[in-house]
Design an enzyme around this catalytic site. Structure first.
Site, PDB file in Angstrom:
ATOM      1  N   GLY A 127      -7.742   6.043  -0.536  1.00  9.21           N
ATOM      2  CA  GLY A 127      -6.703   5.024  -0.498  1.00  9.21           C
ATOM      3  C   GLY A 127      -5.338   5.669  -0.307  1.00  9.21           C
ATOM      4  CG  HIS A 179     -11.875  14.711   5.794  1.00  9.44           C
ATOM      5  ND1 HIS A 179     -12.394  14.069   4.704  1.00  9.44           N
ATOM      6  CD2 HIS A 179     -12.487  14.145   6.867  1.00  9.44           C
ATOM      7  CE1 HIS A 179     -13.278  13.165   5.092  1.00  9.44           C
ATOM      8  NE2 HIS A 179     -13.354  13.194   6.399  1.00  9.44           N
ATOM      9  CG  HIS A 209     -13.159  11.521   9.955  1.00 15.64           C
ATOM     10  ND1 HIS A 209     -14.332  11.734   9.287  1.00 15.64           N
ATOM     11  CD2 HIS A 209     -13.497  11.368  11.268  1.00 15.64           C
ATOM     12  CE1 HIS A 209     -15.350  11.714  10.148  1.00 15.64           C
ATOM     13  NE2 HIS A 209     -14.862  11.502  11.358  1.00 15.64           N
ATOM     14  CD  GLU A 269      -6.679  17.226   8.492  1.00 16.24           C
ATOM     15  OE1 GLU A 269      -7.789  17.800   8.484  1.00 16.24           O
ATOM     16  OE2 GLU A 269      -5.933  17.176   7.494  1.00 16.24           O
ATOM     17  CG  HIS A 324      -6.007  24.491   3.607  1.00 24.41           C
ATOM     18  ND1 HIS A 324      -6.630  23.722   2.666  1.00 24.41           N
ATOM     19  CD2 HIS A 324      -5.717  23.662   4.643  1.00 24.41           C
ATOM     20  CE1 HIS A 324      -6.713  22.475   3.113  1.00 24.41           C
ATOM     21  NE2 HIS A 324      -6.177  22.416   4.313  1.00 24.41           N
TER      22      HIS A 324
HETATM   23 ZN   LIG Z   1      -6.356  21.020   5.747  1.00 25.83          ZN
HETATM   24 ZN   LIG Z   2     -14.524  11.904   7.288  1.00 21.72          ZN
END
Ligand SMILES: [Zn+2]
Ligand SMILES: [Zn+2]
Length: 493
Positions: free
Chosen positions: A176, A183, A193, A216, A225
């Site tokens: 939410g 991700h 997504h 992403e 990361h």
């Molecule tokens: Zn990331």
């Molecule tokens: Zn996903």
């Protein structure tokens, strides 16, 4: 009666207009993002694991490492971030958990040309605007590296498939508004997504949306990361201010070029912004140095430019070689202080790195140095009762290092606890899984790139131990050939 109804309606509207982001559960947060191992079902995180996880997260966020859930830590946990874990891979063999840090890796087969498709669009922008943002986001990477990207007219054949989705959408649950924004998957899986319950149009605006897409896509292209705060691959971020001129950081550029080369071939003349790190030398190393400095006093793999990639450092006298984990020397030897400011200029007899803590340990005669790799500073200097000639992290025991005591003797080794920083056990080789060792090496390494192998160095050569069987594999090999890239053969074992 009428009044009650209108209050009820305005309450409902309020809930939908200003959704309150859920406060994250700190225990779940540490597990989800790779700061703590998932405990067996039915048990919670124990106090030590929790504290260690909090410290590691605090290091990543560049805030004081108190190990406690203080206000600033809690605020950082509740900030907007990517849904991908910062450490670990989740599905690795338990024995290897200490070495599970994912490394940047490109698509297989040397793939550099990508196609993308907007599989599921958001209602917040027109489809054309969304496709234009994906195109712009891809261009950030294509401008500084060897990749190209174009929109595909066909979903199935597209490499990168972008979806704006909410809550459960097949592979995972979005949370939410706030918290996780998006991700993506690592190569060769091109799913990307975006959480469609974020206010992309009203709060993030085009800049924030593109920044998220660039981040992403970085994962889709193989980047993990970064702990460099200004990097686009940093896991969390605030809302970009109006008119923010978003650019890639030197860290992002260096890393994407490492996977795909520069925009004009393998060695770019000049990236748009100079990388923060020295680039790989194009020619061979000085052959005299190859021979003279191939007797390693100690060797360790450690991240010095952010957690996302680790280079190997071989210490020789007061000098150090920085080596690529696959490809040999990255540059001519240099001083310790260049990479580890605050360390004394001394011959380092042994070196090991605890990824859990982000601490590098070095010994020089009987002195043990504890060095914080993220903050680049010496934490502690203390005396041990013996001289260690080689050391490495125990592949089976968390926060434990094996310290080998004497040169030429085969009798004993010590176990060192990296949290208490104390020697806790004195063991006999003959009664341990190390019983096959018949002499003590002068340097030892377990590389995250070859987690099943222990490399034992002695003089100008090394031997390899297979950690799945605890036996030597292959014969004795030359350091200068395999580790310094002084000849073409780079086959390590
Ligand atoms: Zn990331
Ligand atoms: Zn996903």
């Amino acid at each position: 009666m009428k009044l009650t109804v209108s209050i009820a309606i305005s309450a409902v509207i309020l809930v939908f207009c200003e959704p309150k982001p859920n406060k994250v559960d700190p225990y779940g947060f540490l597990i989800q993002f790779g700061y703590a191992e998932k405990p067996p079902t039915g048990t919670g995180l124990d106090k030590n694991t929790f504290e260690r996880g909090v410290k590691k997260f605090q290091a990543m966020m560049h805030i004081p490492q108190t190990g406690k859930l203080d206000a600033v830590t809690s605020r950082k946990m509740n900030s907007k971030r990517c849904g991908m874990a910062d450490f670990g891979e989740g599905n690795v063999d338990k024995r290897r958990i200490a070495f599970a840090t994912r490394q940047d890796s490109p698509w297989s087969g040397g793939k550099k040309h990508f196609t993308w498709f907007l599989e599921q669009s958001s209602g917040q922008f027109s489809s054309g605007a969304q496709r234009s943002m994906i195109d712009k986001a891809f261009r950030y990477w294509a401008d500084v590296s060897g990749i190209t990207a174009r929109e595909s007219s066909d979903l199935n054949s597209a490499d990168i498939k972008v979806r704006f989705a909410s809550r459960f959408h097949g592979d995972a649950n979005f949370d939410g508004p706030g918290g996780v924004l998006a991700h993506a998957f690592y190569p060769d899986d091109g799913r990307l997504h975006m959480d469609d319950e974020e206010s992309w149009r009203d709060v993030e605006k085009e800049t924030g949306t593109i920044m998220t897409l660039v981040h992403e896509l970085g994962h889709n292209l193989g980047l993990t990361h970064s702990s460099v705060e200004g990097a686009v691959m940093y896991p969390s971020r605030g809302t970009p201010p109006e008119g923010f001129n978003f650019q890639l950081d030197g860290d992002d550029i260096y890393r994407i070029q490492r996977l795909y080369g520069g925009p004009n071939g393998p060695n770019p003349p000049k990236p748009t912004k100079p990388p923060v790190v020295p680039t790989q030398p194009s020619g061979r190393l000085n052959p005299k140095d190859c021979d003279r400095y191939s007797r390693f006093d100690s060797i360790v793999q450690v991240p010095v430019y952010g957690e996302s990639y680790e280079d190997i450092f071989a210490f020789v006298g007061r000098y150090v070689w920085r080596l690529d984990s696959y490809d040999g020397a990255l540059e001519q030897r240099s001083t310790l202080q260049r990479y580890f400011p605050g360390l004394p200029s001394k011959k380092m007899f042994s070196a090991f790195y605890d990824r859990d803590l982000g601490y590098l340990f070095l010994t020089s005669l009987k002195t043990l140095f504890t060095y914080d790799v993220y903050r680049k500073r010496l934490i502690e200097k203390k005396k041990l009762s013996f001289t260690t000639y080689a050391a490495f992290m125990d592949p089976e025991k968390r926060n434990t290092a094996i310290l080998m005591k004497t040169r030429g003797s085969s009798s004993i080794y010590f176990e060192f606890n990296t949290i208490t920083r104390r020697v806790e056990g004195r063991r006999k080789y003959s009664r341990s899984r190390w019983s096959f060792m018949n002499r003590t090496p002068t340097a030892a390494l377990i590389s995250a790139s070859f987690p099943d192998h222990l490399f034992l160095f002695s003089g100008k050569s090394y031997r390899t131990v297979d950690l799945r069987t605890y036996n030597f594999v292959g014969g004795t090999r030359s350091n200068s050939r395999a580790w310094l890239r002084c000849s073409k053969a780079i086959d390590r074992y």
